[in-house]
Design a protein around this motif. Structure first.
Motif, PDB file in Angstrom:
ATOM      1  N   VAL A 241       0.853  -1.191   0.000  1.00  0.00           N
ATOM      2  CA  VAL A 241       0.000   0.000   0.000  1.00  0.00           C
ATOM      3  C   VAL A 241       0.887   1.238   0.000  1.00  0.00           C
ATOM      4  O   VAL A 241       1.844   1.336   0.779  1.00  0.00           O
ATOM      5  CB  VAL A 241      -0.936   0.029   1.226  1.00  0.00           C
ATOM      6  CG1 VAL A 241      -1.792   1.294   1.212  1.00  0.00           C
ATOM      7  CG2 VAL A 241      -1.825  -1.208   1.252  1.00  0.00           C
ATOM      8  N   GLY A 242       0.575   2.203  -0.857  1.00  0.00           N
ATOM      9  CA  GLY A 242       1.314   3.462  -0.874  1.00  0.00           C
ATOM     10  C   GLY A 242       2.405   3.502  -1.918  1.00  0.00           C
ATOM     11  O   GLY A 242       2.565   2.590  -2.733  1.00  0.00           O
ATOM     12  N   ARG A 243       3.144   4.606  -1.878  1.00  0.00           N
ATOM     13  CA  ARG A 243       4.204   4.819  -2.855  1.00  0.00           C
ATOM     14  C   ARG A 243       5.352   3.847  -2.624  1.00  0.00           C
ATOM     15  O   ARG A 243       5.625   3.443  -1.488  1.00  0.00           O
ATOM     16  CB  ARG A 243       4.721   6.251  -2.745  1.00  0.00           C
ATOM     17  CG  ARG A 243       3.673   7.314  -3.049  1.00  0.00           C
ATOM     18  CD  ARG A 243       4.173   8.685  -2.663  1.00  0.00           C
ATOM     19  NE  ARG A 243       5.435   9.021  -3.323  1.00  0.00           N
ATOM     20  CZ  ARG A 243       6.155  10.094  -3.031  1.00  0.00           C
ATOM     21  NH1 ARG A 243       5.758  10.925  -2.084  1.00  0.00           N
ATOM     22  NH2 ARG A 243       7.266  10.341  -3.692  1.00  0.00           N
ATOM     23  N   ARG A 245       9.038   2.474  -1.925  1.00  0.00           N
ATOM     24  CA  ARG A 245      10.125   3.011  -1.098  1.00  0.00           C
ATOM     25  C   ARG A 245      11.427   2.919  -1.867  1.00  0.00           C
ATOM     26  O   ARG A 245      11.532   2.189  -2.849  1.00  0.00           O
ATOM     27  CB  ARG A 245      10.179   2.265   0.235  1.00  0.00           C
ATOM     28  CG  ARG A 245       8.947   2.620   1.077  1.00  0.00           C
ATOM     29  CD  ARG A 245       8.964   2.087   2.460  1.00  0.00           C
ATOM     30  NE  ARG A 245       7.797   2.605   3.181  1.00  0.00           N
ATOM     31  CZ  ARG A 245       7.306   2.078   4.274  1.00  0.00           C
ATOM     32  NH1 ARG A 245       7.874   0.990   4.798  1.00  0.00           N
ATOM     33  NH2 ARG A 245       6.260   2.604   4.874  1.00  0.00           N
TER      34      ARG A 245
END
Length: 272
Positions: A241-243, A245
């Protein structure tokens, strides 16, 4: 060592180490930057250091404690209860070392240093009373640097023992390579060590902020600078989930041989 005798050496560390051999309590008054560094180094090296108090000018302390090695070692001693640091004007015309039974004035000339001492009881008592009265109302100095032992321990536990080993080795190499006047950026060193071990930027910056080295924003800005200079590169790592890394990696085209000593050398050159 005879209490109160004059002491001579090449560095203040030699002189203070001799004083440490017989002192149970020690007060350093109005030290120079060199004397502050020496006191911290000798306290670190001593197996059983005396209880040390330091009363110094706040501006001088801020300047000296900009050095991560000095400040983080001092923080260790403060944390252990061995060292207390307070600020305030003393009116002293010399840097003084005061123990239970002797007083020394620290003098530096060229490449020689000396501690000119006396154990005359009335004089020693007067000095202890004078600076004891100045110590009591003086303000404690806020180091704002984490203890080096905490940095090392948490780096190993949270990021990895290989990273800690590289950090320790690079720090040792830095300590040997630089002179007392040269400084280095601990964030740069940490990021280079992290890149050598393919650590995520998120992980190292979160650790750095939590332990008190610098904010995540500072780590991010320094990463960008190192990337622009071609010292490191990043790879995107997808997450659920999310951008994505960013994984830190060294740009090995810029390194002759990736060793802790070379990382230390690059850190010094980058900080110059």
């Amino acid at each position: 060592m005879v209490a109160g005798e004059n002491l001579h050496g090449r560095e203040f560390e030699e002189v203070l180490a001799t004083v440490f051999e017989s002192a149970e309590e020690l007060l350093l008054v109005d030290p120079t930057a060199e004397a502050v560094r020496a006191l911290t180094a000798v306290t670190t090296a001593a197996a059983d250091p005396p209880s040390v108090r330091m009363l110094a000018d706040s501006r001088l302390l801020k300047e000296v404690m900009d050095d991560f090695v000095v400040a983080s070692n001092a923080a260790d001693h403060v944390d252990a209860g061995t060292l207390s640091i307070r600020t305030g004007g003393t009116g002293s015309t010399n840097a003084l070392v005061v123990t239970e039974g002797a007083v020394w004035a620290l003098v530096s000339v060229g490449d020689r240093v000396a501690a000119l001492g006396t154990d005359e009881s009335e004089f020693v008592d007067a000095v202890r009373e004078t600076y004891g009265a100045q110590w009591d109302p003086a303000s404690a100095f806020d180091l704002r640097t984490p203890p080096l032992s905490t940095v090392r321990e948490t780096l190993g536990e949270e990021i990895g023992q290989d990273v800690r080993a590289d950090f320790d080795a690079a720090l040792d190499a830095l300590d040997e390579a630089r002179d007392a006047a040269s400084e280095f950026d601990e964030v740069t060193l940490t990021l280079l060590v992290a890149a050598h071990n393919d650590v995520l930027l998120y992980d190292i910056s979160k650790w750095g902020e939590d332990v008190g080295i610098a904010s995540k924003a500072t780590f991010s800005r320094t990463k960008t600078t190192l990337e622009e200079e071609g010292l490191i590169r990043t790879e995107k790592v997808p997450i659920d989930v999310g951008r994505p890394r960013l994984r830190l990696k060294l740009n090995e085209d810029r390194f002759d041989e990736v060793t802790p000593a070379e990382l230390a050398a690059v850190t010094l050159n980058h900080s110059a």
